[in-house]
Write an enzyme that holds these catalytic residues in place. Sequence first.
Site, PDB file in Angstrom:
ATOM      1  N   LYS A 230      -7.752 -20.724  82.989  1.00  0.00           N
ATOM      2  CA  LYS A 230      -8.625 -21.739  82.370  1.00  0.00           C
ATOM      3  C   LYS A 230      -7.991 -23.132  82.430  1.00  0.00           C
ATOM      4  O   LYS A 230      -8.621 -24.090  82.871  1.00  0.00           O
ATOM      5  CB  LYS A 230      -8.913 -21.371  80.904  1.00  0.00           C
ATOM      6  CG  LYS A 230      -9.685 -20.089  80.704  1.00  0.00           C
ATOM      7  CD  LYS A 230     -10.060 -19.888  79.246  1.00  0.00           C
ATOM      8  CE  LYS A 230      -8.859 -19.697  78.332  1.00  0.00           C
ATOM      9  NZ  LYS A 230      -8.086 -18.469  78.660  1.00  0.00           N
ATOM     10  N   THR A 231      -6.743 -23.220  81.975  1.00  0.00           N
ATOM     11  CA  THR A 231      -6.073 -24.518  81.976  1.00  0.00           C
ATOM     12  C   THR A 231      -5.882 -25.027  83.395  1.00  0.00           C
ATOM     13  O   THR A 231      -6.090 -26.214  83.669  1.00  0.00           O
ATOM     14  CB  THR A 231      -4.715 -24.422  81.261  1.00  0.00           C
ATOM     15  OG1 THR A 231      -4.918 -23.965  79.918  1.00  0.00           O
ATOM     16  CG2 THR A 231      -4.012 -25.768  81.227  1.00  0.00           C
ATOM     17  N   ALA A 232      -5.498 -24.143  84.295  1.00  0.00           N
ATOM     18  CA  ALA A 232      -5.307 -24.541  85.698  1.00  0.00           C
ATOM     19  C   ALA A 232      -6.604 -25.070  86.294  1.00  0.00           C
ATOM     20  O   ALA A 232      -6.606 -26.048  87.050  1.00  0.00           O
ATOM     21  CB  ALA A 232      -4.796 -23.353  86.510  1.00  0.00           C
ATOM     22  N   GLU A 255      -2.816 -26.526  73.029  1.00  0.00           N
ATOM     23  CA  GLU A 255      -1.953 -25.377  73.280  1.00  0.00           C
ATOM     24  C   GLU A 255      -0.632 -25.775  73.921  1.00  0.00           C
ATOM     25  O   GLU A 255       0.419 -25.226  73.590  1.00  0.00           O
ATOM     26  CB  GLU A 255      -2.683 -24.370  74.173  1.00  0.00           C
ATOM     27  CG  GLU A 255      -1.945 -23.064  74.362  1.00  0.00           C
ATOM     28  CD  GLU A 255      -2.777 -22.053  75.134  1.00  0.00           C
ATOM     29  OE1 GLU A 255      -2.636 -20.853  74.863  1.00  0.00           O
ATOM     30  OE2 GLU A 255      -3.567 -22.470  76.002  1.00  0.00           O
ATOM     31  N   ARG A 264       2.588 -29.357  85.247  1.00  0.00           N
ATOM     32  CA  ARG A 264       1.644 -28.527  86.003  1.00  0.00           C
ATOM     33  C   ARG A 264       0.892 -29.357  87.036  1.00  0.00           C
ATOM     34  O   ARG A 264       0.704 -28.947  88.173  1.00  0.00           O
ATOM     35  CB  ARG A 264       0.646 -27.872  85.059  1.00  0.00           C
ATOM     36  CG  ARG A 264       1.125 -26.610  84.399  1.00  0.00           C
ATOM     37  CD  ARG A 264      -0.081 -25.837  83.926  1.00  0.00           C
ATOM     38  NE  ARG A 264       0.261 -24.560  83.351  1.00  0.00           N
ATOM     39  CZ  ARG A 264      -0.611 -23.592  83.134  1.00  0.00           C
ATOM     40  NH1 ARG A 264      -1.871 -23.789  83.440  1.00  0.00           N
ATOM     41  NH2 ARG A 264      -0.247 -22.448  82.615  1.00  0.00           N
TER      42      ARG A 264
END
Length: 514
Positions: A230-232, A255, A264
């Site tokens: 999801k974050t990616a 988070e 990232r």
Amino acid sequence: MAKKFVQQKQEPNESLFAGTGKVPPQAIDFEESVLGALMIEKDAYLNISEILRPEHFYKEEHSKIFEAIIQLSKEHRPIDINTVAYQLKINKELDNVGGTAYLINLTNRIASTAHIEYHARIIAQKYTQRELIRIGAEIQKKGFEDTDDVANMIDSAEQEIFELSTGNVKKEVTPVSVVLAQAYEQLQEAAKREDGLSGVPSGFNALDKLTLGWQPSDLIIIAARPAMGKTAFVLSMARNMAVEKNQGVAVFSLEMASVQLVNRIISSEAEIESPVLKTGKLSKEQWKHLEGKMKVLENAPLFIDDTPSLSITEFRSKIRRLVQTQNVKIAIIDYLQLMSAGDKMQSREQEISTISRSLKAIAKEVNIPIIALSQLNRQVETRTGNKRPQLSDLRESGAIEQDADMVIFIHRPEYYGLLTDENGNSTVGKAEIIVAKHRNGAVDDVILEFKSQFTRFCDPEDVGPMVIQSRMNTAAADSQPDINAGFTPNTEFDIVTPATPKAGSLPNESNAPF
């Protein structure tokens, strides 16, 4: 929810100035000049129609005269002394404003209509000053009463100031003619764009064709189980929107810390694996490549906030300022279940319902799309077959599905050890982006490539489409063209293939890499 200060009828509030020896900010001479000019110059109203509203006038008589002029304009009737007097008579206000004699007196004062727009802006400015005084008095009164939560008081005050600064002090019923004009203007703007999109582009071609970009005022929920990416996914989008499309993007990370988030993005942009990047043991060529990529990111309109347990009140305040001062076009929240409603709720489900409903309201208020990540419940893991998520899997509240304009799932069969689809095609390095709900469009599935070593999503590069037998909405999907058509099947992948997990050996949620 914060209580908004009660908006009283827009009249001069003399009590605010009692005992101060001061009079409210006003420009009576300019009001008279503008009204007189409107009644002798037929096109004068067009020049000030977007500047003035009836409540801007200090004198109530002037406000009523301007209301009559607006009515005449809407009905495409001429504006002069006789028609204005006639309209005031219909409204039963002619005697209240001083009769026809007062209207004649207003026109006799006018030598030229050349500066009507400048005069109108002075009137609007004086109104803004009076409103600031009123809001300040309300804030002072609330502060002394000590009956409301301080956070709610701050939010209410800020909302009043925000609405005043955007000229939206009072939201009224809008005639369809006005909305039609706005809709037509949006169509014209969309026609000018080469990409054919009407919203903020995600940077993923097939997804943009389906959604036409993320639309203003929409609440988009992107949900998946832990480790689906999801974050990616949203970071890949944020990078596409900010770097390639030069769109202002605000990321609220509840988070991860901002430095972790940026690491990232750097790993994905420079295509250097995260473990290698963290050690700092790079070759000279890698350092040079990294510095070049960081310069690209440095100039991108990307803003990150890593406030933990962000409340709805705090989010509303921050996104308002970002939209106003930084021209932010889209907001991303990672993730919804970590937000706080601010007030104590009877249950967690009720709190999530309040959060989702508030996010939709904020999206409408600031008129930008808001993307909120969400968790799915564990039923997906126990489901037999392809383990594709469903709308009923949304965690903790059915209100999320109801409030969202769009619900999107991320599904990677490879994670569950399903390395081929029903037709024997490889699923390694592929991710299904499932548009399960689309209030203003069709639902369908989009295939993206997932480069796990860089935690990066991208458009497929000569990667054959995965054949998907099960759809969230078969009827709607069948009526749409195959947006993945044209890809050539290829079984070679430029990604690291993970080891096939054994049955029952799925990683724990707390140990999920993303």
